[in-house]
Design an enzyme around this catalytic site. Structure first.
Site, mmCIF file in Angstrom:
data_model
loop_
_atom_site.group_PDB
_atom_site.id
_atom_site.type_symbol
_atom_site.label_atom_id
_atom_site.label_comp_id
_atom_site.label_asym_id
_atom_site.label_seq_id
_atom_site.Cartn_x
_atom_site.Cartn_y
_atom_site.Cartn_z
ATOM 1 N N SER A 142 91.177 75.921 43.221
ATOM 2 C CA SER A 142 90.023 75.968 42.322
ATOM 3 C C SER A 142 88.878 76.669 43.040
ATOM 4 O O SER A 142 88.477 76.245 44.129
ATOM 5 C CB SER A 142 89.601 74.542 41.951
ATOM 6 O OG SER A 142 88.444 74.579 41.159
ATOM 7 N N LEU A 169 89.276 79.812 38.185
ATOM 8 C CA LEU A 169 87.868 80.178 38.353
ATOM 9 C C LEU A 169 86.995 79.271 37.502
ATOM 10 O O LEU A 169 87.244 79.125 36.295
ATOM 11 C CB LEU A 169 87.643 81.638 37.911
ATOM 12 C CG LEU A 169 88.432 82.728 38.645
ATOM 13 C CD1 LEU A 169 88.123 84.088 38.011
ATOM 14 C CD2 LEU A 169 88.143 82.724 40.136
ATOM 15 N N LYS A 170 86.010 78.672 38.109
ATOM 16 C CA LYS A 170 85.015 77.928 37.355
ATOM 17 C C LYS A 170 84.141 78.932 36.603
ATOM 18 O O LYS A 170 83.753 79.964 37.177
ATOM 19 C CB LYS A 170 84.132 77.103 38.303
ATOM 20 C CG LYS A 170 84.858 75.972 38.982
ATOM 21 C CD LYS A 170 85.266 74.914 37.979
ATOM 22 C CE LYS A 170 85.897 73.727 38.678
ATOM 23 N NZ LYS A 170 86.231 72.654 37.726
ATOM 24 N N ASP A 195 88.055 77.423 34.074
ATOM 25 C CA ASP A 195 87.680 76.049 33.771
ATOM 26 C C ASP A 195 86.183 76.017 33.505
ATOM 27 O O ASP A 195 85.387 76.376 34.370
ATOM 28 C CB ASP A 195 88.018 75.132 34.961
ATOM 29 C CG ASP A 195 87.668 73.675 34.681
ATOM 30 O OD1 ASP A 195 87.844 72.836 35.586
ATOM 31 O OD2 ASP A 195 87.229 73.364 33.554
ATOM 32 N N ASN A 197 84.503 73.244 32.247
ATOM 33 C CA ASN A 197 83.925 71.890 32.333
ATOM 34 C C ASN A 197 82.921 71.648 31.195
ATOM 35 O O ASN A 197 81.778 71.231 31.437
ATOM 36 C CB ASN A 197 83.257 71.662 33.689
ATOM 37 C CG ASN A 197 84.265 71.524 34.810
ATOM 38 O OD1 ASN A 197 84.350 72.376 35.676
ATOM 39 N ND2 ASN A 197 85.065 70.468 34.790
ATOM 40 N N GLU A 220 90.395 76.090 30.321
ATOM 41 C CA GLU A 220 90.325 74.627 30.469
ATOM 42 C C GLU A 220 88.982 74.093 29.990
ATOM 43 O O GLU A 220 87.925 74.553 30.428
ATOM 44 C CB GLU A 220 90.548 74.254 31.938
ATOM 45 C CG GLU A 220 90.617 72.780 32.223
ATOM 46 C CD GLU A 220 90.806 72.475 33.701
ATOM 47 O OE1 GLU A 220 90.996 73.416 34.508
ATOM 48 O OE2 GLU A 220 90.744 71.291 34.071
ATOM 49 N N LYS A 269 94.996 64.241 35.363
ATOM 50 C CA LYS A 269 94.337 63.697 36.554
ATOM 51 C C LYS A 269 94.506 62.178 36.498
ATOM 52 O O LYS A 269 93.916 61.507 35.651
ATOM 53 C CB LYS A 269 92.837 64.010 36.542
ATOM 54 C CG LYS A 269 92.474 65.458 36.819
ATOM 55 C CD LYS A 269 90.958 65.591 36.779
ATOM 56 C CE LYS A 269 90.535 67.018 37.017
ATOM 57 N NZ LYS A 269 89.068 67.154 36.829
#
Ligand SMILES: O=C(O)CCC(=O)N[C@@H](C(=O)O)c1ccccc1
Length: 374
Positions: A142, A169-170, A195, A197, A220, A269
């Site tokens: 990540s 990749l965030k 991702d 978030n 994501e 998770k």
């Protein structure tokens, strides 16, 4: 099993580099580790658990101080009372704790410590307990939000040089199309995913659909945790497979997401879903629906990393997980470190599900610690 006492260790671990996501920048990981001392058929055994909750409630509603309070005020006293009525097993922990609403990360850590003790006493590895036949899992990494695109490209190159087989990749508004395009252009064939978030809304649908140009494995959690229907709507507007993280808090939530078309892929998770036993149920449910799963990470120490590696050995984990080497986040892990070898992380086969922390490293990393007697 009879729990004798449980030590709650709050560790403060510096990260090797700041880790920036759409919701925070972390330079340290403060993490709760449970050390559970139990008697299993006359044998004294220690089980280890690790909680994924962050210091602040910015990833989910749980946070370190709240986890410590709910664990000491409710969860442990409830297990101590339950074990007076009947022998305690890991498989009954969730039932004994179900009167407490939510607090899944706190419950997961307690169940994990009980399961570790139980498996250690039976001299069974978690991988064997699950029926995992693989001996290693592919290692994804990540990559946080960087200060510039050149710095991002250097960081990604470094991880590829270390052998990581998948890049995540965030992203967030203002840091999405350009960094993803740059990485894709530099590495046309690397398995790549993003991702968010939960940083976007449906208003951003047309903008996010431009990510389809980069042949991503998945996107994501672009929208908020409780936006299942909106993720399903967004999934009709993009070719990139929709993956959920924060939204999937249980097998029930996973079933709803699959039924609504909100998830073509699920990031499992164990901490987020209430434990490794529920994580296994979500894996089985997803498999039954042809939904791919992969194992996410919460910057675990070697304690949780060992359990995640075993879980990720199950057949439905067909995409590389965020199961990086220990040195992705920590200069020195509190356990024997996990290392990446030929793009993979070895699945532990020692008894138990956790990797036992080194006492000196645990003590050196401990910011505070106290014990709860049964
Ligand atoms: O490899 C790891 O353990 C970290 C993987 C990762 O990016 N985790 C993210 C996430 O949202 O999935 C995260 C976890 C905790 C805190 C912030 C971000």
């Amino acid at each position: 099993m009879r729990i004798r006492h449980v030590a709650l260790h709050t560790l403060d671990l510096p990260l090797v580099a700041p880790f920036t996501t759409s919701f925070s920048t972390q330079t340290h990981r403060r993490v709760l580790v449970l050390e559970l001392h139990a008697d299993v058929d006359g044998v004294e055994v220690v089980g280890w658990g690790e909680c994924g909750a962050l210091t602040e409630p910015v990833y989910s509603e749980e946070y370190l101080a709240g986890v410590i309070d709910v664990t000491t005020s409710y969860l442990l006293p409830m297990l101590f009372a339950a074990q007076e009525r009947a022998p305690l097993t890991a498989e009954t922990v969730a039932h004994h704790l179900e009167r407490i609403v939510g607090h899944r990360m706190a419950k997961a850590a307690v169940e994990m410590a009980v399961l570790d003790a139980q498996l250690r006493a039976a001299r069974v590895s978690f991988a064997d307990h699950l029926g995992v036949t693989r001996d290693r899992v592919p290692s994804g990494v990540s990559v946080g939000i960087q200060d510039s695109i050149p710095q991002l490209l250097d960081t990604v190159q470094g991880y590829l040089d270390e052998g990581y087989v998948r890049i995540k990749l965030k992203i967030k508004p203002g840091w999405d199309l350009d960094p993803v395009r740059a990485v894709r252009e530099a590495h046309p064939d690397v398995p790549l995913q993003v991702d968010a978030n939960a940083a976007y809304t449906l208003v951003d649908a047309n903008h996010l659909a431009k990510l389809d140009a980069f042949d991503l494995l998945l996107i994501e959690q672009p929208l908020a945790e409780d936006d299942l229907r909106q993720h399903a709507e967004l999934a009709t507007r993009m070719r990139t497979p929709m993956c959920l993280d924060e939204s999937v808090v249980s097998a029930t939530a996973a079933a709803d997401a699959i039924a609504l078309g909100a998830a073509q892929v699920i990031n499992i998770k164990p901490s987020r879903v209430g434990g490794y036993l529920e994580a296994r149920r979500i894996h089985d449910l997803a498999c039954a629906h042809g939904i791919a799963v992969w194992c996410g990470g919460m910057l675990e120490t070697g304690i949780g990393r060992a359990a995640n590696a075993a879980l990720a050995g199950l057949p439905g984990f067909t995409l590389p997980g965020d199961i990086s080497a220990s040195d992705r986040f920590y200069a020195e892990d509190i356990t024997e470190p996990f290392v990446i070898e030929d793009g993979h992380i070895a699945i532990p086969r020692e008894p138990g599900l956790a990797r036992v922390p080194d006492p000196d490293r645990l003590a050196a990393a401990t910011a505070s610690s106290f014990q709860v007697e049964a």
